[in-house]
Design an enzyme around this catalytic site. Structure first.
Site, mmCIF file in Angstrom:
data_model
loop_
_atom_site.group_PDB
_atom_site.id
_atom_site.type_symbol
_atom_site.label_atom_id
_atom_site.label_comp_id
_atom_site.label_asym_id
_atom_site.label_seq_id
_atom_site.Cartn_x
_atom_site.Cartn_y
_atom_site.Cartn_z
ATOM 1 N N THR A 108 0.874 -1.177 0.000
ATOM 2 C CA THR A 108 0.000 0.000 0.000
ATOM 3 C C THR A 108 0.908 1.223 0.000
ATOM 4 O O THR A 108 2.126 1.102 0.006
ATOM 5 C CB THR A 108 -0.896 0.043 1.244
ATOM 6 N N CYS A 109 0.318 2.420 0.030
ATOM 7 C CA CYS A 109 1.187 3.601 -0.027
ATOM 8 C C CYS A 109 1.970 3.790 1.269
ATOM 9 O O CYS A 109 2.979 4.454 1.295
ATOM 10 C CB CYS A 109 0.387 4.847 -0.376
ATOM 11 N N HIS B 49 2.585 -8.919 14.370
ATOM 12 C CA HIS B 49 2.655 -7.754 13.488
ATOM 13 C C HIS B 49 1.461 -7.713 12.522
ATOM 14 O O HIS B 49 0.808 -6.690 12.377
ATOM 15 C CB HIS B 49 3.970 -7.753 12.709
ATOM 16 N N GLU C 139 -8.045 3.738 11.701
ATOM 17 C CA GLU C 139 -8.580 4.003 10.359
ATOM 18 C C GLU C 139 -9.188 2.721 9.791
ATOM 19 O O GLU C 139 -8.847 1.614 10.214
ATOM 20 C CB GLU C 139 -7.471 4.566 9.451
ATOM 21 N N GLN D 232 -7.544 -3.284 2.492
ATOM 22 C CA GLN D 232 -6.306 -3.352 1.714
ATOM 23 C C GLN D 232 -5.621 -4.698 1.902
ATOM 24 O O GLN D 232 -5.136 -5.302 0.939
ATOM 25 C CB GLN D 232 -5.359 -2.220 2.136
ATOM 26 N N GLY E 286 -22.092 32.193 4.418
ATOM 27 C CA GLY E 286 -20.715 32.534 4.102
ATOM 28 C C GLY E 286 -20.103 31.440 3.264
ATOM 29 O O GLY E 286 -20.799 30.619 2.685
ATOM 30 N N GLU F 231 -13.531 26.682 3.053
ATOM 31 C CA GLU F 231 -13.208 25.280 2.821
ATOM 32 C C GLU F 231 -13.842 24.388 3.882
ATOM 33 O O GLU F 231 -14.466 23.389 3.587
ATOM 34 C CB GLU F 231 -11.692 25.132 2.880
#
Lengths: 280, 433
Positions: free
Chosen positions: B50-51, B103, B118, B124, B193, B196
């Site tokens: 993965t990244c 691990h 996450e 993944q 208004g 972001e």
């Protein structure tokens, strides 16, 4: 033997109340999350077992007496505890929401404790009262009271959750209290259920008195008046909600006021006033 | 004996410059696994790329120990990517047996991720596993290991709260809205208004079910542009705030120097909307919404500091939960490891049992042939023989299982010794694993 069964029921209800309260108390804390699932499981299953035992007790007592056990006021309060548990379990079945137990199970325990402490098995039910009319009349009314207690519990849950949201920082940490919308809606549904059951109970009672027992209807009876006041409070609440959008916080307070009225009708009238409904 | 090893690198130990050298594309991954498989040194392998991490998990049973297996894997990886073995050793971690299991469990539980808790990593790992399987490099042991890793990942997610609790301001707003409304289905969001943060928050709210978006801005064109993004309704800004009557969630982020939403007008609005709940999010500095607004029934006001406090408290909760999750992972890894070893000694135990039983049976038959015994006597002799077999085997078996479970002695030596001493023919194909 039957006393022992009742004592056992009392102890199981004690456990159910303690574990329900405990699970709410540690609900917001991360440290508690290790044991919380276990506590919740014990709380729920002790409720189930307690309910089975209480049902057995009432059934046995029914058999021994030969008629629906509603002779002494201690019988009625045991039946009240049964109705509270039944309504709670129905709500769990329909919504999977067990938090309500933290509020209603202690109430059911106190009811059984009172019933156990003052139980007297001497008085006999007068013959004319020994029939299914009595069963229908009292069962409907006690189920209504139980629904009102549930509404009261949801009202408290609403107020607690609202306080938490207004306190801000820890607003998201607790996943035990349902959202405001849910507490409000369920409380309202319980109120409606209570109003319907109470109305039916009153109708059954009046039909029974007038047509079956042929006793003239008496308005000036403490219990009758007080019941109508209670019913009025709840009907008013439903109406205000429908027409003026009284929900949320106001509905929660109304549920508490209504609950006080129920207590007055049930306990107050019995203890301090004279009525044809008084248990002797 | 089986050795499960892993070699890998992640954002914890290596910079992106190194990780990208080691990364595999899907085609490369399959090619690499097939070569590894053909090399005959590795029986099973899975590659996760993965990244944030590149990891190779491998099972080798023809090597002497785990170190040899790891060394072989590093060399293979270095050759494939044409990287020096030294730099690979510098930026990679090596795990052996129990460490490997632990691990992998930490990875699937997202305890090793950049943001603990996450949710992507489990998926993944799953797709990496599927890809490796399609390369034909997954056998019984890794199959078992990964299945367990997925279930541990799920267990951590259901039994701890590391994945719950918003850790960003915009998600915190969504979660809070759910605490109030229960569901965002059919709710209306008003943005006053621009900015972001307010757009991001609105985006999350819409993604979670909010139905309508109203955009109010002093410049109407600006309102139109933002409204288009959400398929919403633009609204010219008017100071009587009439558009708030329909708004369930209000996000305000203007540059106005004074309060735009004050208590008095909002009380009227609340009456008009029949006191339905209103969730007001003020992310402007200086603030747009009068703090007194929070005294109104059914109006809930959060400013930027409040939201940050919620996020901070959630993060603290996650850290706390992570400690608990580590304990679970560690227990599960130990349990799985000893189970795996038990499965490894099982064929030997079975062979020894069979041998003893066979000897007993043969001798019994011989005995019955020589002496004439009554049925009762035959039964007695048979049960005595069974008892002897059982008792003879009791201590060796118990000690072997103990060696496996507490790991104090290398059980591989025991197994080897047993096979040699009793001339056992053990079919070590792991078919039972």
């Amino acid at each position: 033997m039957i006393n022992f069964l009742f004592l056992l029921t009392l102890l199981i209800y004690l456990a159910a109340s303690i574990f329900h309260t405990l699970s709410l108390a540690i609900g917001g804390r991360a440290e508690g999350s290790v044991i919380r699932p276990t506590i919740e499981r014990i709380a729920f299953w002790s409720t189930i077992v307690g309910f089975v035992f209480l049902t057995l007790f009432i059934a046995l007592w029914w058999l021994l007496q030969g008629h629906f056990p509603m002779t002494h006021w201690t019988d009625s309060i045991a039946f009240f505890a049964w109705a509270i548990t039944l309504i709670y379990l129905l709500i769990v079945r329909l919504t999977h929401l067990r938090t309500l137990g933290s509020f209603v199970m202690p109430a059911a325990f106190i009811a059984i404790l009172i019933s156990y402490s003052f139980a007297s098995h001497t008085a006999a039910l007068p013959k004319p009262l020994q029939n299914y009319w009595l069963l229908a009349h009292t069962a409907l009314i006690f189920l209504a009271y139980a629904a009102f207690i549930a509404a009261f519990g949801f009202g408290l849950m609403y107020l607690m959750a609202e306080r938490k949201i207004r306190k801000k920082a820890d607003a998201l940490l607790d996943n035990l209290l349902p959202s405001l919308g849910i507490s409000d809606e369920l409380g309202y549904r319980c109120t409606i259920l209570g109003v319907i059951l109470l109305t039916m109970g009153v109708i059954v009672g009046s039909l029974w008195t007038q047509y079956i027992r042929d006793v003239p209807w008496r308005w000036v009876d403490a219990k009758v008046i007080s019941t109508f006041v209670t019913l009025f409070i709840y009907v008013l609440q439903v109406g205000f909600r429908q027409f003026w959008g009284w929900h949320g916080r106001r509905a929660a307070y109304a549920a508490i006021v209504g609950f006080v009225a129920v207590l007055c009708t049930y306990v107050g009238v019995d203890l301090f006033l004279d009525s044809m409904h008084t248990y002797r | 004996m089986n050795q499960i090893v892993s070699v890998g690198t992640s954002h914890h130990v290596a910079p992106i410059e190194f990780r990208e050298k080691l990364a595999f594309s899907d085609e490369q991954l399959i090619e690499f696994l097939q070569r590894l498989h053909e090399s005959d040194q590795v029986q099973e392998a899975v590659v996760l790329s993965t990244c944030n991490r590149v990891e190779v998990y491998a099972l080798a049973h023809s090597v002497q120990n785990a170190d040899a297996a790891a060394k072989m894997l590093v060399e293979f990886l270095a050759r494939y990517h044409r990287i020096g073995v030294d730099s690979l050793k510098k930026w990679c971690y090596l795990h052996r047996n129990l460490e490997t299991i632990q691990h992998l469990f930490r990875v699937t539980s997202s305890l090793d991720s950049m943001v603990v808790g996450e949710s992507q990593i489990l998926g993944q790992v799953k797709s990496a596993y599927d890809l490796s399987r399609s390369a034909g490099s997954v056998g019984v042991v890794l199959n078992r290991l990964f299945a367990k890793a997925f279930s541990v990942g799920k267990r951590i997610r259901s039994e701890t709260t590391i994945t719950t609790g918003a850790v960003s301001i915009s998600y915190a707003a969504v979660e809070l809205a759910k605490k109030i409304f229960n569901t965002l289905e059919g709710k209306t969001v008003a943005i006053i208004g621009a900015g972001e943060m307010s757009e991001l928050t609105a985006k999350h709210l819409v993604a979670n079910g909010a139905a309508n978006v109203i955009v109010a801005n002093r410049t109407y064109e600006r309102a139109v542009t933002i409204a288009e993004k959400f398929n919403g309704t633009p609204h010219p800004y008017d100071s009587d705030l009439g558009f708030l009557v329909d708004a369930d969630i209000v996000i305000s982020s203007t540059n106005a120097p004074d309060y735009l939403i004050k208590r008095k007008p909002l009380v009227d609005i609340m009456r008009k909307r029949r006191h339905r709940y209103m969730f007001l999010i003020d992310i402007a500095v200086p603030r747009d919404i009068d703090p007194d607004v929070s005294k109104i029934d059914h109006a809930f006001l959060y400013n930027i500091d409040d939201l940050e406090a919620v996020v901070a408290s959630n993060l603290k909760d996650r850290q706390h939960e992570a400690v608990r999750a580590e304990q679970i992972v560690s227990e599960e890894a130990k349990g799985f490891y000893s189970q795996l070893q038990t499965f490894q000694v099982n064929p030997t135990i079975k062979a020894l049992h069979q041998q003893f039983q066979q000897i007993a049976d043969t001798e019994l038959q011989a005995c019955f042939y020589k002496a004439t015994l009554s049925d009762q006597q035959e039964a007695a002799v048979t049960s005595m023989t069974q008892a002897i077999v059982k008792k003879l085997l009791h201590h060796p078996m118990q000690n072997l299982r103990c060696a496996v479970n507490d790991g104090s002695i290398d059980h591989a030596q025991y197994v080897e010794a047993l096979q040699e001493l009793f001339a056992l023919d053990v079919n070590d194909d792991n078919s039972e694993v």
